[in-house]
Design a protein around this motif. Structure first.
Motif, PDB file in Angstrom:
ATOM      1  N   PRO A 152      69.992  21.715  72.824  1.00  0.00           N
ATOM      2  CA  PRO A 152      68.527  21.784  72.950  1.00  0.00           C
ATOM      3  C   PRO A 152      67.871  20.497  72.433  1.00  0.00           C
ATOM      4  CG  PRO A 152      69.416  23.755  71.885  1.00  0.00           C
ATOM      5  CD  PRO A 152      70.531  22.771  71.959  1.00  0.00           C
ATOM      6  N   GLN A 153      66.643  20.279  72.839  1.00  0.00           N
ATOM      7  CA  GLN A 153      65.922  19.057  72.485  1.00  0.00           C
ATOM      8  C   GLN A 153      65.845  18.838  70.971  1.00  0.00           C
ATOM      9  OE1 GLN A 153      64.718  16.916  75.019  1.00  0.00           O
ATOM     10  NE2 GLN A 153      64.676  15.546  73.245  1.00  0.00           N
ATOM     11  N   ALA A 154      65.623  19.919  70.228  1.00  0.00           N
ATOM     12  CA  ALA A 154      65.493  19.791  68.773  1.00  0.00           C
ATOM     13  C   ALA A 154      66.777  19.254  68.144  1.00  0.00           C
ATOM     14  CB  ALA A 154      65.131  21.139  68.153  1.00  0.00           C
ATOM     15  N   VAL A 155      67.914  19.704  68.648  1.00  0.00           N
ATOM     16  CA  VAL A 155      69.213  19.235  68.133  1.00  0.00           C
ATOM     17  C   VAL A 155      69.438  17.782  68.551  1.00  0.00           C
ATOM     18  CG1 VAL A 155      71.719  19.601  68.175  1.00  0.00           C
ATOM     19  CG2 VAL A 155      70.165  21.570  68.184  1.00  0.00           C
ATOM     20  N   ALA A 156      69.118  17.477  69.799  1.00  0.00           N
ATOM     21  CA  ALA A 156      69.274  16.110  70.297  1.00  0.00           C
ATOM     22  C   ALA A 156      68.420  15.138  69.482  1.00  0.00           C
ATOM     23  CB  ALA A 156      68.892  16.031  71.774  1.00  0.00           C
ATOM     24  N   ASP A 157      67.188  15.544  69.152  1.00  0.00           N
ATOM     25  CA  ASP A 157      66.292  14.685  68.377  1.00  0.00           C
ATOM     26  C   ASP A 157      66.857  14.393  66.983  1.00  0.00           C
ATOM     27  OD1 ASP A 157      64.537  14.579  70.471  1.00  0.00           O
ATOM     28  OD2 ASP A 157      63.170  16.112  69.678  1.00  0.00           O
ATOM     29  N   ASP A 158      67.544  15.383  66.410  1.00  0.00           N
ATOM     30  CA  ASP A 158      68.107  15.226  65.072  1.00  0.00           C
ATOM     31  C   ASP A 158      69.198  14.146  65.054  1.00  0.00           C
ATOM     32  OD1 ASP A 158      68.469  15.997  62.304  1.00  0.00           O
ATOM     33  OD2 ASP A 158      70.359  16.890  62.946  1.00  0.00           O
ATOM     34  N   TRP A 159      69.874  13.957  66.182  1.00  0.00           N
ATOM     35  CA  TRP A 159      70.980  12.997  66.253  1.00  0.00           C
ATOM     36  C   TRP A 159      70.552  11.632  66.796  1.00  0.00           C
ATOM     37  CZ3 TRP A 159      75.704  13.356  64.199  1.00  0.00           C
ATOM     38  CH2 TRP A 159      76.149  14.625  63.795  1.00  0.00           C
ATOM     39  N   ARG A 160      69.368  11.537  67.344  1.00  0.00           N
ATOM     40  CA  ARG A 160      68.981  10.298  68.028  1.00  0.00           C
ATOM     41  C   ARG A 160      69.107   9.069  67.115  1.00  0.00           C
ATOM     42  NH1 ARG A 160      67.174  11.131  72.518  1.00  0.00           N
ATOM     43  NH2 ARG A 160      66.071  13.065  71.992  1.00  0.00           N
ATOM     44  N   GLY A 161      69.780   8.049  67.616  1.00  0.00           N
ATOM     45  CA  GLY A 161      69.928   6.801  66.873  1.00  0.00           C
ATOM     46  C   GLY A 161      71.000   6.821  65.795  1.00  0.00           C
ATOM     47  N   ARG A 162      71.736   7.946  65.685  1.00  0.00           N
ATOM     48  CA  ARG A 162      72.717   8.084  64.601  1.00  0.00           C
ATOM     49  C   ARG A 162      74.020   8.669  65.144  1.00  0.00           C
ATOM     50  NH1 ARG A 162      73.940  12.490  60.901  1.00  0.00           N
ATOM     51  NH2 ARG A 162      72.419  13.761  62.046  1.00  0.00           N
ATOM     52  N   VAL A 163      75.143   8.166  64.659  1.00  0.00           N
ATOM     53  CA  VAL A 163      76.442   8.749  64.986  1.00  0.00           C
ATOM     54  C   VAL A 163      77.085   9.267  63.698  1.00  0.00           C
ATOM     55  CG1 VAL A 163      76.806   7.210  66.959  1.00  0.00           C
ATOM     56  CG2 VAL A 163      77.778   6.594  64.723  1.00  0.00           C
ATOM     57  N   LEU A 164      78.068  10.134  63.874  1.00  0.00           N
ATOM     58  CA  LEU A 164      78.865  10.623  62.753  1.00  0.00           C
ATOM     59  C   LEU A 164      80.310  10.190  62.963  1.00  0.00           C
ATOM     60  CD1 LEU A 164      79.541  12.459  60.272  1.00  0.00           C
ATOM     61  CD2 LEU A 164      79.754  14.354  61.881  1.00  0.00           C
ATOM     62  N   ILE A 165      80.922   9.655  61.908  1.00  0.00           N
ATOM     63  CA  ILE A 165      82.356   9.371  61.903  1.00  0.00           C
ATOM     64  C   ILE A 165      82.958  10.131  60.733  1.00  0.00           C
ATOM     65  CG2 ILE A 165      84.137   7.599  61.635  1.00  0.00           C
ATOM     66  CD1 ILE A 165      82.214   5.618  62.958  1.00  0.00           C
ATOM     67  N   ASP A 166      83.906  11.017  61.052  1.00  0.00           N
ATOM     68  CA  ASP A 166      84.540  11.872  60.047  1.00  0.00           C
ATOM     69  C   ASP A 166      86.009  11.498  59.937  1.00  0.00           C
ATOM     70  OD1 ASP A 166      84.591  14.445  58.375  1.00  0.00           O
ATOM     71  OD2 ASP A 166      86.164  14.849  59.866  1.00  0.00           O
ATOM     72  N   TRP A 167      86.432  11.057  58.743  1.00  0.00           N
ATOM     73  CA  TRP A 167      87.851  10.735  58.537  1.00  0.00           C
ATOM     74  C   TRP A 167      88.605  12.059  58.418  1.00  0.00           C
ATOM     75  CZ3 TRP A 167      87.261   6.140  60.042  1.00  0.00           C
ATOM     76  CH2 TRP A 167      86.220   5.329  59.593  1.00  0.00           C
ATOM     77  N   GLY A 168      89.588  12.274  59.282  1.00  0.00           N
ATOM     78  CA  GLY A 168      90.149  13.608  59.499  1.00  0.00           C
ATOM     79  C   GLY A 168      91.262  14.035  58.556  1.00  0.00           C
TER      80      GLY A 168
END
Length: 407
Positions: free
Chosen positions: A198-214
């Motif tokens: 949904p748009q609200a979730v997309a807006d929360d991520w805009r301009g940012r990525v997540l990198i998780d060391w596994g």
């Protein structure tokens, strides 16, 4: 009558078979399209063969870092889905910290349109594209090869295409790579889901990525936002299929995305070349994934595909002009030297970084999230103002520390 018709048909077949392309490129991904563009810009007759129809989906995060951007054809406008200026790092879901930059770190694209646009540039430069053309093998000797200056590219339907030089860019399960004898040192499994949100979730991520060391040695996960879709993926060493799948499921669950249905779920093996792996055989060169060229630590492949593809196209032109096997061999060796002097050095440093990361992921996480010079180095690499190899070379202390930590 039938005899005359039969003879006429054979003459037509012979005439068709005698057409010789300067350069035939197998595979129309970033490496192949770059090779075709480079050879076509040089004024050569270039045929680009692709087994699928374009555009087609590829499992790929779609991050365009500085070296990728700098390797694009003049006038290429990136079809960016987002511009990233923030990275959240986490260690298997814990100790999350977001680092921000005032300027763009890198861009995100969808591979179908990015690849299609690269092919269009190759075509505008003069390359001819044939889709639905699956290559079964190449031959450099035998009855199907008219002379020693020619390579026969045999298609699955039996048709033979002749060329003065061939570039193999047909991906990580390359037929051309098998012909050349590419040897692999590292094989990893990447799993990915394209999740509409949904748009609200997309807006929360805009301009940012997540990198998780596994949780597995050398593994990591990512979230790349692209308009109303999140590309969520994980990668780890092959042979850990069940654990890798579980990591992706847990990762998606932790992110609160388990309730959204993926539009696409896919998997892909990435293959990294051994140090002594050949890059050519006779008049055949390989580049990109077909040559096992990618960054061993992050498994980033687009910049390696674009850069090696361009070099392969340029040297294929020289191979096509070679009048004997000795000259062709010389040009192919020059191509290998160009690859090893640039991308090969980056791969060697990347391999050292992977070894460090496998053993001490927490140390790497602490450095990136708490040590400003490490974050600045990450930012310079993603922007393209430096490379991992350059940083190690220009900061001897970093090189020595890396060597000690490896041991």
């Amino acid at each position: 009558m039938s005899s005359e018709n039969s003879t006429g048909g054979n003459d037509m077949d012979d005439e068709r078979a005698m057409e010789v392309w300067d350069v035939v490129v197998v595979g129309a991904g970033p490496a192949g399209a770059s090779a075709a563009y480079a050879a076509a810009v040089a004024g050569r007759r270039v045929l680009l063969l692709e087994k699928a129809e374009i555009p087609r989906y590829k499992t790929c995060g779609g991050g365009i870092i500085g070296p990728s951007r700098d390797s694009l054809p003049p006038g290429f406008e990136l079809p960016l889905k987002d511009r990233i200026n923030a990275v959240t790092f986490s260690l298997n879901g814990k100790y999350a910290r977001t680092r921000r930059s005032k300027s763009m770190l890198f861009g995100l694209i969808n591979r179908p349109e990015f690849d299609a646009q690269l092919v269009e540039h190759a075509q505008k430069a003069g390359a001819e594209l044939r889709t639905g053309a699956t290559v079964s093998r190449v031959e450099q000797h035998g009855s199907g090869v008219p002379d020693r200056r020619t390579v026969a590219v045999v298609l699955q339907d039996g048709e033979t295409v002749l060329a003065r030089a061939v570039v193999g860019a047909d991906g990580s399960a390359s037929r051309i790579g098998a012909h050349v004898g590419v040897k692999l040192d590292q094989v990893d499994l990447g799993l990915e889901a394209e999740i509409p949100v949904p748009q609200a979730v997309a807006d929360d991520w805009r301009g940012r990525v997540l990198i998780d060391w596994g949780p597995m040695p050398g593994s990591y996960g990512w979230v790349f936002p692209k308009d109303d879709t999140l590309t969520v993926g994980v990668i780890s060493a092959r042979g850990e299929g069940a654990a890798t799948k579980r990591y992706l499921e847990d990762f998606i669950g932790r992110l609160g995305l388990a309730g959204f249905e993926p539009a696409i779920s896919s998997g892909h093996l990435t293959r990294c070349r051994a140090d002594d792996s050949p890059l050519s055989r006779g008049r055949v060169l390989v580049c990109g994934d077909a040559a096992g060229l990618l960054e061993p630590w992050t498994r980033e492949g687009i910049s390696f595909a674009l850069r090696s593809g361009r070099l392969a196209g340029e040297w294929a032109v020289r191979v096509s002009e070679a009048h004997d096997a000795v000259d062709a061999r010389r040009q192919a060796l020059n191509y290998a030297f160009a690859i090893k002097a640039g991308l090969g050095v980056e791969m060697a440093v990347g391999k050292s970084m992977l070894t460090l990361f496998e053993r001490k992921p927490g140390l790497l996480h602490a450095a990136l999230t708490g040590f400003r010079p490490a974050w600045n180095a990450f930012a310079r690499i993603t922007r393209g103002s430096s490379t991992l190899a350059e940083l190690v070379r220009t900061h001897p202390m970093a090189g020595r520390a890396l060597s000690r930590l490896e041991r």
